[in-house]
Design an enzyme around this catalytic site. Structure first.
Site, mmCIF file in Angstrom:
data_model
loop_
_atom_site.group_PDB
_atom_site.id
_atom_site.type_symbol
_atom_site.label_atom_id
_atom_site.label_comp_id
_atom_site.label_asym_id
_atom_site.label_seq_id
_atom_site.Cartn_x
_atom_site.Cartn_y
_atom_site.Cartn_z
ATOM 1 N N ASP A 115 -23.341 58.659 -17.990
ATOM 2 C CA ASP A 115 -22.404 59.788 -17.924
ATOM 3 C C ASP A 115 -21.776 60.097 -19.280
ATOM 4 O O ASP A 115 -20.747 60.760 -19.357
ATOM 5 C CB ASP A 115 -21.312 59.523 -16.875
ATOM 6 C CG ASP A 115 -20.587 60.799 -16.471
ATOM 7 O OD1 ASP A 115 -21.166 61.887 -16.639
ATOM 8 O OD2 ASP A 115 -19.445 60.699 -15.993
ATOM 9 N N ASP A 153 -28.467 61.918 -14.026
ATOM 10 C CA ASP A 153 -28.020 62.517 -15.292
ATOM 11 C C ASP A 153 -28.595 61.842 -16.528
ATOM 12 O O ASP A 153 -28.316 62.270 -17.646
ATOM 13 C CB ASP A 153 -26.487 62.529 -15.407
ATOM 14 C CG ASP A 153 -25.822 63.346 -14.316
ATOM 15 O OD1 ASP A 153 -26.476 64.245 -13.773
ATOM 16 O OD2 ASP A 153 -24.658 63.072 -13.993
ATOM 17 N N ASP A 303 -16.197 63.206 -7.064
ATOM 18 C CA ASP A 303 -16.910 63.379 -8.328
ATOM 19 C C ASP A 303 -16.144 62.826 -9.523
ATOM 20 O O ASP A 303 -16.730 62.598 -10.569
ATOM 21 C CB ASP A 303 -17.192 64.857 -8.578
ATOM 22 C CG ASP A 303 -18.269 65.396 -7.644
ATOM 23 O OD1 ASP A 303 -19.340 64.789 -7.586
ATOM 24 O OD2 ASP A 303 -18.023 66.411 -6.975
#
Length: 457
Positions: A115, A153, A303
Site C-alpha cells: 500500500d 495493489d 478501507d
C-alpha cells in the site's frame, strides 16, 4: 498498526475521481458455463461478521447482515505477517474447506512496502522474509483446489517504488507464484490487475507479464473499487487480448463483486452510502474468460479512511446489504446469453415438503422452491426446533437424478454421493423451542420435492 483482516486502500488520484455506470450482469447457476473452476465456494463460519452476529443477535441490523452478507462465502485474508503462525492458519482453514468438500479462497497480503505506506501499510520487513512466509503458506495448501489472490495493489500501485524496487517486487511475485504452484499443482493463483478505472489494459498487461503472470492462472480486478461487473469483464477481455499479443495465453479473470452493486468511482467506501453488495459469489460465471465472481473484500470491512483498515463495521455492512437489489432469497436473473425461456420463474412454489411433526422431536425441516429456470432452481428450507432448544442442527436429503447443489447460504454444505447435508452456520444453530431459521441454496437440474430429515449435527 498492521491490519488483521482485509485492508485495502491504494488508488491513483485520477482513478479516485472516475465514475462508471453501475450496470450489473447476473449469471444463472446451473445453466451457465464456467471458466476453469467448478464446485462450491467455502463459507468460513469464523469471520468478523459471524463473530459480530454472535455477540449482537438482537441488533436491529443483524437479520439483514446475517441473510445478505454472513450467508455468503468470502475470501480469507492473510494480512498479518507472522512466520510462526501462518502455516497453521492456512492448514486449518484449507482443511475445514476440504472437509466440507468446498473451495477455499485466500487473499495473500504481506508484500514488503504494501500500500506504499498508506492506510494498509505493513507486510514483510524484506523480500527474503516474504519468501519464507510464502513458503510456509505453500506447505499448508494441501493438494485440492484452492484459490489464491496475490497481493492486492502490488502491481497496479507502483508509484512509491523506483525501478530497481519494481524489478525486485516483480521477481518476488514471480517466485511466490512458482512456489505456490509447485507445492500444490491444483492451486489457482491470480495476480493484481487493479481495476477498470485505474491503469489502461495494455499498461496493466505489461505489468502482469513483468510480474510473472505466465506462471499464474490469471488476474483479478476490482478489489480496490466498486466498478460494475460489466465494466470489469470488458477490462478483463482487453487485458487478455493484450496478454495474448505479448505471447502469454490462457489466462482468466476473477472479479470482486462484493461491493459493486451501486455507484462506482471513489475508492473509499467508509463514508459513502451509495454502495451495495453486488453479485453473490460463484464460480459458475457463464463466461469462459472469467473463473469467478468472488467476494474478495468482505463487505462491512473498512478501507481505512474513517475506520481502521480491515475492521468490521456493522453500519458499513448494513448500508451495503440493506439497499441490495438482489438478496440471497430473491431469484437470480438469467445469464445474458440465455434465451427468454431460461429466465427464472417469477412465481415461487408454495408447496413445502414437510419432514414430519416437531412435537416432542428435536427439529423438523420444510422445503419450498423459490424460483426455477432452465437447468437450475433455487430452494429454501425452514428449520424448526421441537419442544426444547436446539444446540445445532443438520438437514439431509437425497439428490434427484441430475441434481447438484452449487451454492448455500445460512448453513454449511457437505456432500456424500447423492446425499447432501446442510448443517447450521455459527450464528443460527441455537434455536428456542418452536423457533425457526432458514437456509437457501442454488441447485442444478430440475427442481423436485425432496424428503428432508432434521437431526442433531
Amino acid at each position: 498498526m498492521s491490519p488483521t483482516r482485509s485492508p485495502i486502500k491504494a488508488l491513483a488520484a485520477t482513478a479516485a475521481c472516475a465514475t462508471v455506470a453501475a450496470a450489473g450482469i447476473w449469471f444463472a447457476a446451473g445453466s451457465a458455463s464456467a471458466g476453469t473452476i467448478s464446485g462450491t465456494l467455502y463459507r468460513d463460519p469464523d469471520t468478523p461478521v459471524a463473530r459480530w452476529l454472535q455477540s449482537n443477535p438482537n441488533d436491529s441490523r443483524a437479520a439483514v447482515i446475517r441473510d445478505r452478507i454472513a450467508s455468503q462465502p468470502a475470501s480469507r485474508w492473510l494480512s498479518s505477517f507472522n512466520l510462526s503462525t501462518v502455516g497453521s492458519e492456512v492448514s486449518t482453514y484449507v482443511g475445514a474447506a476440504n472437509a466440507a468438500g468446498q473451495i477455499p479462497a485466500l487473499t495473500v497480503y504481506g508484500i514488503t512496502n504494501r500500500d506504499c505506506g498508506g492506510a494498509s501499510s505493513g507486510g514483510a520487513p524484506d523480500l527474503n522474509q516474504y519468501q519464507q512466509w510464502i513458503s510456509r503458506i505453500a506447505q499448508s495448501l494441501g493438494s485440492r483446489t484452492v484459490i489464491l489472490l496475490m497481493e492486492p495493489d502490488s502491481i497496479a500501485l507502483l508509484t512509491c517504488l523506483n525501478s530497481s524496487e519494481i524489478a525486485a517486487r516483480n521477481q518476488a511475485l514471480r517466485t511466490a507464484t512458482q512456489t505456490l504452484k509447485a507445492a500444490n499443482p491444483n492451486a489457482k493463483v491470480y495476480l493484481d490487475a487493479g481495476h477498470s478505472t485505474w491503469n489502461s489494459a495494455s499498461e496493466q498487461a505489461s505489468r502482469l507479464v513483468a510480474a510473472g503472470i505466465a506462471d499464474a492462472d490469471g488476474f483479478y480486478s476490482n478489489v480496490s473499487n466498486y466498478n460494475s461487473t460489466s465494466a470489469e469483464s470488458s477490462f478483463g477481455r482487453s487485458i487478455i487480448n493484450a496478454l495474448n499479443s505479448q505471447g502469454v495465453t490462457g489466462k482468466r479473470q476473477i472479479i470482486d463483486t462484493s461491493r459493486n452493486g451501486g455507484a462506482s468511482g471513489d475508492w473509499c467506501g467508509d463514508d459513502n452510502t451509495d454502495r451495495r453488495i453486488g453479485q453473490y459469489p460463484t464460480v459458475n460465471t457463464g463466461d469462459a474468460n472469467i473463473d469467478g465472481l468472488l467476494w474478495v473484500k468482505p463487505p462491512g470491512e473498512a478501507d481505512g479512511c474513517r475506520y481502521t483498515a480491515g475492521s468490521f463495521q456493522p453500519d458499513l455492512a448494513y448500508s451495503l446489504a440493506s439497499s441490495a437489489t438482489n438478496p440471497p432469497s430473491s431469484a437470480p436473473p438469467s445469464s445474458p446469453s440465455s434465451s427468454p425461456s431460461s429466465s427464472p420463474s417469477s412465481s415461487p412454489s408454495s408447496s413445502p415438503s414437510p419432514s414430519g411433526p416437531v412435537v416432542g422431536g428435536y427439529c423438523a425441516a420444510t422445503y419450498r422452491t423459490t424460483s426455477s429456470w432452465q437447468g437450475g432452481f433455487q430452494g429454501e428450507v425452514t428449520v424448526k426446533a421441537g419442544g426444547s432448544n436446539t444446540a445445532g442442527w443438520a438437514v439431509s436429503w437425497t439428490l434427484g437424478s441430475g441434481q447438484s447443489i452449487n451454492q448455500v447460504w445460512g448453513g454449511t454444505l457437505t456432500t456424500s454421493g447423492s446425499t447432501v447435508t446442510v448443517r447450521n452456520a455459527a450464528w443460527n444453530g441455537t434455536l428456542p423451542a418452536d423457533g425457526t431459521t432458514t437456509f437457501g441454496f442454488i441447485g442444478s437440474g430440475s427442481a423436485g420435492t425432496p424428503t428432508l430429515t432434521c437431526a442433531r449435527p
